[in-house]
Structure formats: C-alpha cells, structure tokens
Design a protein around this motif. Structure first.
Motif, PDB file in Angstrom:
ATOM      1  N   LEU A   1       0.843  -1.193   0.000  1.00  0.00           N
ATOM      2  CA  LEU A   1       0.000   0.000   0.000  1.00  0.00           C
ATOM      3  C   LEU A   1       0.877   1.240   0.000  1.00  0.00           C
TER       4      LEU A   1
ATOM      5  N   GLU B   1      -2.768   1.492   6.364  1.00  0.00           N
ATOM      6  CA  GLU B   1      -4.196   1.172   6.480  1.00  0.00           C
ATOM      7  C   GLU B   1      -4.750   1.520   7.859  1.00  0.00           C
TER       8      GLU B   1
ATOM      9  N   GLU C   1      -3.223   6.099   7.861  1.00  0.00           N
ATOM     10  CA  GLU C   1      -3.255   6.741   6.549  1.00  0.00           C
ATOM     11  C   GLU C   1      -2.039   7.624   6.258  1.00  0.00           C
TER      12      GLU C   1
ATOM     13  N   ARG D   1       1.583  -3.137   4.648  1.00  0.00           N
ATOM     14  CA  ARG D   1       0.285  -2.499   4.790  1.00  0.00           C
ATOM     15  C   ARG D   1       0.287  -1.421   5.875  1.00  0.00           C
TER      16      ARG D   1
END
Length: 88
Positions: A36, A40, A43, A58
């Motif tokens: 990512l 998650e 942010e 992540r």
C-alpha cells in the motif's frame, strides 16, 4: 508402550518441532500482494524504500512497531518451563 520416560532424542525432537511450528507461523503472517502507498491504520504515507524492502507492506513503521509490541504481549510461549515439562 508408554513407560513415563522419554526416548532417546525426545528433547531434540521437541525442540525441532517447536522451531518448525514457529517458522510456519511466521511465514503465514508474511504479507502478500502489492504494497500500500498509505498506512491502512493511520493513513500516513509509506515510503517507497519500505514498500520495496517489505513486499505487501500495509502499515507504516510506527503502526507496525505498535502491532509487533501487541503481538509479543499476546504470545503464549512458556519459555521458562523445566526440561521435564517439555517432555510431557
């Protein structure tokens, strides 16, 4: 026939089985798939160097550290058991 005594090599067999289980558990927790670009949980942006170094990442570093601390508290290993308790 169970005699109450461990056979030759029983301690090493127990150690080997424990190590194999730990390796399997660690491999099952490895992330898979694309990384990512944003954490998650919070942010925050995940740096490109981290995304390249850890495939499937992540979480940002700070969230990952918090997650790892939480996991270590929940681990259920009895590392202080006597040798006798390991043979049962």
């Amino acid at each position: 026939m169970a005699t109450g005594w461990a056979g030759d090599g029983a301690v090493q067999d127990q150690i080997d089985a424990t190590v194999e289980d730990a390796v399997k558990r660690a491999r099952s927790r490895l992330q898979r798939g694309p990384s990512l670009t944003y954490c998650e949980e919070c942010e925050a942006a995940i740096p490109e160097a981290r995304r390249k170094a850890v495939p499937g990442v992540r979480l940002c570093v700070s969230c990952q550290e918090a997650h790892d601390r939480e996991q270590s508290v929940q681990s259920g290993y009895n590392r202080r058991g006597s040798k006798d308790s390991q043979l049962r």
